[in-house]
Design a protein around this motif. Structure first.
Motif, PDB file in Angstrom:
ATOM      1  N   ILE A  56     -34.430  54.724  28.064  1.00  0.00           N
ATOM      2  CA  ILE A  56     -35.826  54.710  27.615  1.00  0.00           C
ATOM      3  C   ILE A  56     -36.384  53.311  27.822  1.00  0.00           C
ATOM      4  O   ILE A  56     -35.794  52.315  27.386  1.00  0.00           O
ATOM      5  CB  ILE A  56     -35.928  55.108  26.128  1.00  0.00           C
ATOM      6  CG1 ILE A  56     -35.407  56.531  25.922  1.00  0.00           C
ATOM      7  CG2 ILE A  56     -37.377  55.014  25.649  1.00  0.00           C
ATOM      8  CD1 ILE A  56     -35.298  56.929  24.457  1.00  0.00           C
ATOM      9  N   VAL A  58     -39.809  50.979  27.357  1.00  0.00           N
ATOM     10  CA  VAL A  58     -41.079  50.960  26.631  1.00  0.00           C
ATOM     11  C   VAL A  58     -41.915  49.736  27.001  1.00  0.00           C
ATOM     12  O   VAL A  58     -41.392  48.659  27.275  1.00  0.00           O
ATOM     13  CB  VAL A  58     -40.856  51.002  25.106  1.00  0.00           C
ATOM     14  CG1 VAL A  58     -40.121  52.268  24.713  1.00  0.00           C
ATOM     15  CG2 VAL A  58     -40.092  49.778  24.614  1.00  0.00           C
ATOM     16  N   ALA A  62     -46.619  51.469  23.986  1.00  0.00           N
ATOM     17  CA  ALA A  62     -45.878  51.969  22.827  1.00  0.00           C
ATOM     18  C   ALA A  62     -46.362  51.301  21.553  1.00  0.00           C
ATOM     19  O   ALA A  62     -46.433  51.919  20.477  1.00  0.00           O
ATOM     20  CB  ALA A  62     -44.387  51.725  23.026  1.00  0.00           C
ATOM     21  N   ILE A  71     -40.058  56.740  19.212  1.00  0.00           N
ATOM     22  CA  ILE A  71     -39.165  56.225  20.259  1.00  0.00           C
ATOM     23  C   ILE A  71     -37.736  56.126  19.745  1.00  0.00           C
ATOM     24  O   ILE A  71     -36.777  56.511  20.433  1.00  0.00           O
ATOM     25  CB  ILE A  71     -39.666  54.861  20.757  1.00  0.00           C
ATOM     26  CG1 ILE A  71     -40.980  55.025  21.524  1.00  0.00           C
ATOM     27  CG2 ILE A  71     -38.623  54.184  21.642  1.00  0.00           C
ATOM     28  CD1 ILE A  71     -41.703  53.725  21.779  1.00  0.00           C
ATOM     29  N   ILE A  82     -32.346  51.631  24.871  1.00  0.00           N
ATOM     30  CA  ILE A  82     -33.769  51.328  25.013  1.00  0.00           C
ATOM     31  C   ILE A  82     -33.921  49.927  25.583  1.00  0.00           C
ATOM     32  O   ILE A  82     -33.264  48.980  25.140  1.00  0.00           O
ATOM     33  CB  ILE A  82     -34.491  51.390  23.652  1.00  0.00           C
ATOM     34  CG1 ILE A  82     -34.207  52.701  22.941  1.00  0.00           C
ATOM     35  CG2 ILE A  82     -35.998  51.196  23.830  1.00  0.00           C
ATOM     36  CD1 ILE A  82     -34.692  52.719  21.483  1.00  0.00           C
ATOM     37  N   ILE A 124     -42.357  54.666  28.860  1.00  0.00           N
ATOM     38  CA  ILE A 124     -43.345  54.963  27.819  1.00  0.00           C
ATOM     39  C   ILE A 124     -44.335  53.816  27.710  1.00  0.00           C
ATOM     40  O   ILE A 124     -44.014  52.735  27.233  1.00  0.00           O
ATOM     41  CB  ILE A 124     -42.645  55.199  26.461  1.00  0.00           C
ATOM     42  CG1 ILE A 124     -41.673  56.381  26.565  1.00  0.00           C
ATOM     43  CG2 ILE A 124     -43.665  55.441  25.357  1.00  0.00           C
ATOM     44  CD1 ILE A 124     -40.828  56.592  25.328  1.00  0.00           C
TER      45      ILE A 124
END
Length: 409
Positions: A56, A58, A62, A71, A82, A124
Motif C-alpha cells: 500500500i 499513500v 490520504a 488505510i 505501507i 492511495i
C-alpha cells in the motif's frame, strides 16, 4: 470541492474602481463529487484476494481525505506493508509496525525495495512524482498497479495503471473493506523482515550515535516534542533527514512544501502553524534555506510565536553539493555559503534568545533549554558539510540502483 489547492482571484484595478449596477446572483453550489464505481472496487477486491505480495502506497491525498483509519484497516486485512510519499508522511503513524517509511529518491531502503518486489501495488492519493518513482520505464514493471484518487486527471498521467478508481479515497476504502476477507502472506512478511534487517545493518554502518549529526540532532529534539506538535521544514538535505528520521504519529503534523522546492518556506510556515494551532512548533531548516527568508525573524519577534528554529548549519548548499560529490566528480561550484551571518548575533538583534551546538554535550544541554523556552528561540547547530542523505536513487535510476552508503576513496 474535489482536489483542494490554492486559487488566485485577480481583480484588475479598473474593475475595482468601476461603478456598475449590482445584480444579485445565486450562491455557487459545490459540485457533487462522483462516487467510486462499485464494480471497480469489486475488481480490486478480487486482485487483493489473488495477490501474494501486496503493498500500500499513500500520498498527500490520504491526509486530505482523513483516511488514516481506513488505510491501517486495509493493511491489516491484506497483511500488507505501507509506504509513503513525502507529502503522505503522517497519514500513517510511524509506530505502526506495518509502516516502512518513505519511498523514493531518499526513501527508506526496506520501503522502496518492498514496493519494487510487490505483485500488487495499491496507490492511495499519490501522483507518481519522479522523485518517488525513479525510472518510469522500470517502475512497477513486475507489478499490478491500482490507483485510487479524487482527481481523475492523475490516473494514467505519469504511470499507466492496471486499474484506476476515481473518487474520494476514504469513501472508496470504506466501501472496499466489507468486500475483503482477512488473509495472511507469510512468505511476503519474511521477505519484508529480511529487508528491514538489511536496512538496520546499513544504518549501523553509516550513522554514528555518539557524534553530532542529523540523526542524533533530530532524535534529541523529538524527546521534547508531543505527537500533535507541528514540525515544519524548508527545502534541502534537512528536509529529507526529517522525513527519514522524525517519527510522526498524528496526521497533518508535517509541514513542508514538498515538490515545490521552495527554499525560504519554512519560517513563515512555522509561524503560521504556531499561530493556527496555538502549539509550540519546531522548524528544521538549513543555513541555505534560512538565508532566503530570515527577515521573517522580525515577524516572529513581533508576534512572539512559540517557534523553535533548528538550523542545520553546514556552511554549504548541502543537497546541491551532494549531487556534485556523487555525480559530478566533486566539481563543487557555487555551493559554499561564505559570508552568512552569525545566527546568534542575528537572533539577538531581534531580541530572540539563541543557542549554539557544536558537540554532543552541547546538544543534550542546549536542546533541552531551547525546547523549554517560552516564545521564539533559535538554535544554530554546526554539522559536517559532507553529511549525506542516504539512501539515494541516482538520476534516472530505479529501485535496483539504490545507493545505501559511500564508497571509500
Amino acid at each position: 470541492s474535489g482536489r483542494p489547492g490554492p486559487v488566485l482571484i485577480d481583480i484588475p484595478k479598473d474593475v475595482q474602481i468601476a461603478e456598475y449596477e449590482y445584480t444579485k446572483m445565486p450562491v455557487v453550489e459545490k459540485e457533487e463529487q462522483r462516487k467510486p464505481k462499485t464494480y471497480k472496487l469489486e475488481k480490486l477486491a478480487k486482485m487483493i484476494k489473488e495477490s501474494q505480495r501486496p503493498f500500500i502506497y499513500v500520498g498527500g491525498g490520504a491526509l486530505v481525505a482523513d483516511a488514516t483509519q481506513e488505510i491501517e484497516q486495509l493493511a491489516n486485512v491484506m497483511d500488507a506493508p505501507i509506504g509513503s510519499t513525502l507529502m503522505g508522511l503522517s497519514s500513517v503513524y510511524h509506530n505502526n509496525p506495518r509502516f516502512l517509511g518513505m519511498v523514493g529518491m531518499h526513501g527508506h531502503y526496506a520501503s522502496s525495495k518492498s514496493l519494487s518486489k510487490a505483485d500488487l501495488l495499491i496507490v492511495i492519493g499519490a501522483r507518481f512524482s519522479d522523485r518517488a518513482t525513479g525510472d518510469v520505464n522500470k517502475y512497477g514493471n513486475r507489478t499490478k498497479i491500482v490507483h485510487i484518487d479524487i482527481d481523475r486527471a492523475e490516473v494514467d498521467k505519469n504511470i499507466i495503471v492496471d486499474l484506476g478508481i476515481g473518487g474520494d479515497v476514504k469513501e472508496a476504502l470504506q466501501e472496499l473493506l466489507p468486500m475483503l476477507e482477512t488473509k495472511s502472506n507469510v512468505e511476503w512478511q519474511k521477505q519484508i523482515e529480511a529487508l528491514k534487517q538489511e536496512e538496520a545493518q546499513q544504518f549501523e554502518r553509516t550513522v554514528s550515535l555518539d557524534t553530532l549529526n542529523p540523526y542524533t540532532l533530530i532524535t534529541e529534539v523529538q524527546k521534547y516534542t508531543t505527537p500533535d506538535m507541528p514540525i515544519a521544514t524548508d527545502v534541502g538535505q534537512h528536509q529529507m533527514w526529517v522525513a527519514q528520521y522524525y517519527q510522526f504519529n498524528k496526521p497533518r503534523t508535517f509541514i513542508t512544501s514538498g515538490g515545490l522546492g521552495t527554499m525560504g518556506f519554512g519560517l513563515g510556515a512555522a509561524i503560521g502553524s504556531a499561530l493556527a494551532t496555538g502549539k509550540k512548533t519546531v522548524l528544521f531548516t538549513g543555513d541555505g534555506s534560512f538565508g532566503m527568508n530570515m527577515n521573517e525573524l522580525s515577524t516572529l519577534s513581533k508576534l512572539q510565536a512559540p517557534v523553535v528554529i533548528i538550523i542545520m548549519n553546514n556552511g554549504v548548499l548541502g543537497m546541491v553539493r551532494q549531487w556534485q560529490n556523487l555525480f559530478f566528480d566533486k566539481h563543487y561550484s557555487e555551493t559554499n555559503l561564505s559570508g552568512m551571518p552569525d545566527y546568534q548575533k542575528l537572533a539577538d538583534a531581534f531580541g530572540i534568545p539563541s543557542y549554539r551546538i557544536t558537540n554532543m554535550d552541547e546538544l543534550h544541554e542546549n536542546i533541552e533549554k531551547a525546547m523549554h523556552t517560552n516564545g521564539p528561540v533559535l538554535v544554530d547547530c554546526l554539522i559536517d558539510k559532507d553529511e549525506m542523505v542516504l539512501p539515494m536513487l541516482p538520476p534516472g535510476g530505479s529501485f535496483d540502483d539504490i545507493i545505501t552508503e559511500m564508497e571509500e576513496n
